[in-house]
Scaffold this motif. Sequence first.
Motif, PDB file in Angstrom:
ATOM      1  N   ARG A 134       0.813  -1.211   0.000  1.00 46.11           N
ATOM      2  CA  ARG A 134       0.000   0.000   0.000  1.00 46.11           C
ATOM      3  C   ARG A 134       0.851   1.267   0.000  1.00 46.11           C
ATOM      4  N   ASN A 135       1.992   1.248   0.674  1.00 45.66           N
ATOM      5  CA  ASN A 135       2.791   2.478   0.759  1.00 45.66           C
ATOM      6  C   ASN A 135       4.080   2.435  -0.051  1.00 45.66           C
ATOM      7  N   LEU A 136       4.299   1.327  -0.789  1.00 41.77           N
ATOM      8  CA  LEU A 136       5.575   1.170  -1.485  1.00 41.77           C
ATOM      9  C   LEU A 136       5.772   2.237  -2.560  1.00 41.77           C
ATOM     10  N   ARG A 137       4.720   2.521  -3.332  1.00 38.10           N
ATOM     11  CA  ARG A 137       4.845   3.520  -4.384  1.00 38.10           C
ATOM     12  C   ARG A 137       5.207   4.885  -3.795  1.00 38.10           C
ATOM     13  N   TYR A 138       4.584   5.245  -2.688  1.00 39.54           N
ATOM     14  CA  TYR A 138       4.893   6.529  -2.052  1.00 39.54           C
ATOM     15  C   TYR A 138       6.314   6.527  -1.492  1.00 39.54           C
ATOM     16  N   ALA A 139       6.698   5.403  -0.862  1.00 35.35           N
ATOM     17  CA  ALA A 139       8.036   5.325  -0.267  1.00 35.35           C
ATOM     18  C   ALA A 139       9.125   5.490  -1.320  1.00 35.35           C
ATOM     19  N   ILE A 140       8.894   4.940  -2.507  1.00 38.17           N
ATOM     20  CA  ILE A 140       9.874   5.087  -3.588  1.00 38.17           C
ATOM     21  C   ILE A 140       9.862   6.507  -4.139  1.00 38.17           C
ATOM     22  N   SER A 141       8.670   7.052  -4.345  1.00 33.53           N
ATOM     23  CA  SER A 141       8.572   8.380  -4.966  1.00 33.53           C
ATOM     24  C   SER A 141       9.156   9.468  -4.081  1.00 33.53           C
ATOM     25  N   GLU A 142       9.095   9.296  -2.749  1.00 29.03           N
ATOM     26  CA  GLU A 142       9.638  10.344  -1.891  1.00 29.03           C
ATOM     27  C   GLU A 142      11.160  10.404  -1.953  1.00 29.03           C
ATOM     28  N   HIS A 143      11.780   9.396  -2.561  1.00 29.20           N
ATOM     29  CA  HIS A 143      13.223   9.444  -2.812  1.00 29.20           C
ATOM     30  C   HIS A 143      13.524   9.795  -4.266  1.00 29.20           C
ATOM     31  N   LEU A 144      12.733   9.262  -5.204  1.00 33.01           N
ATOM     32  CA  LEU A 144      13.038   9.496  -6.612  1.00 33.01           C
ATOM     33  C   LEU A 144      12.791  10.936  -7.037  1.00 33.01           C
ATOM     34  N   TYR A 145      11.729  11.553  -6.525  1.00 35.38           N
ATOM     35  CA  TYR A 145      11.457  12.937  -6.927  1.00 35.38           C
ATOM     36  C   TYR A 145      12.582  13.885  -6.512  1.00 35.38           C
ATOM     37  N   PRO A 146      13.022  13.875  -5.244  1.00 37.13           N
ATOM     38  CA  PRO A 146      14.148  14.760  -4.909  1.00 37.13           C
ATOM     39  C   PRO A 146      15.448  14.371  -5.617  1.00 37.13           C
TER      40      PRO A 146
END
Length: 263
Positions: A25-37
Amino acid sequence: MIAALEHLKPVIFMGFYSTRPLSRRNLRYAISEHLYPAYELLTEQIRRACEYQRSWSRACVQYEPGWDEAVVMRLFNRIPALRAMLNEDAVAAVGGDPAAPGVEEVVFSYPAIQAITTYRIAHELYRQNVPMVPRMMAEYSHSETGIDIHPGARIGRRFFIDHGTGVVIGETCVIGNDVKLYQGVTLGALSLPRDEAGEFIRNRQRHPTIGDRVTIYSGATVLGGDTVIGEGSVIGGNVWIVRSVPPNSKVTYDAQMGTTRNA
């Protein structure tokens, strides 16, 4: 650049650097919070490096608006492949070091894994002709680990450096699969020839080729672009090699005679 690296490590070693439990459920968010910056930081640094280099050199003539974003997206598309290679590197460390109790300790504490991780990221940028940034990544890792891997080197799968301090791997070095190095190993270049103007002739292989399943023990020095260490060979500690070695050789240093011999 350092901040970008610190964002990419949790994406590559998923779960190891997470500050909370991961789930579907939170994997996509956990990855995006690193990839975007990481995306914002890398595109900015690549753009600055290209603009600076263009101010005094024609070496970055391929740069045009949007090129920096395209470079970073190509790097991101390579993350699954990088993750697979680095997982194999970590498993090779566990298999190659009796003192390693498991993958977790290797990933968190082994300087070789830190250096190889940075190398594999920097190498992807080097392959795309990004100026300055790949070498800056490599030298940051060098200062942190004592392991100097030029981002231009080509290194195969399941690569392991035991202990690691003082290892040097040059820009045009080619390393096969399942290679193991110990501390103090140098894979370097001999003196370069010069052209008629007195400038170094750079566009040639200057560093050795290391075949598959080679082990090189501490303090060994292997030099020269024509030097090939054949697959399956074992290079003993403190030897000095400037000529090719056949496959499945065992090269040792005879301290009494002061010579190197192939057993």
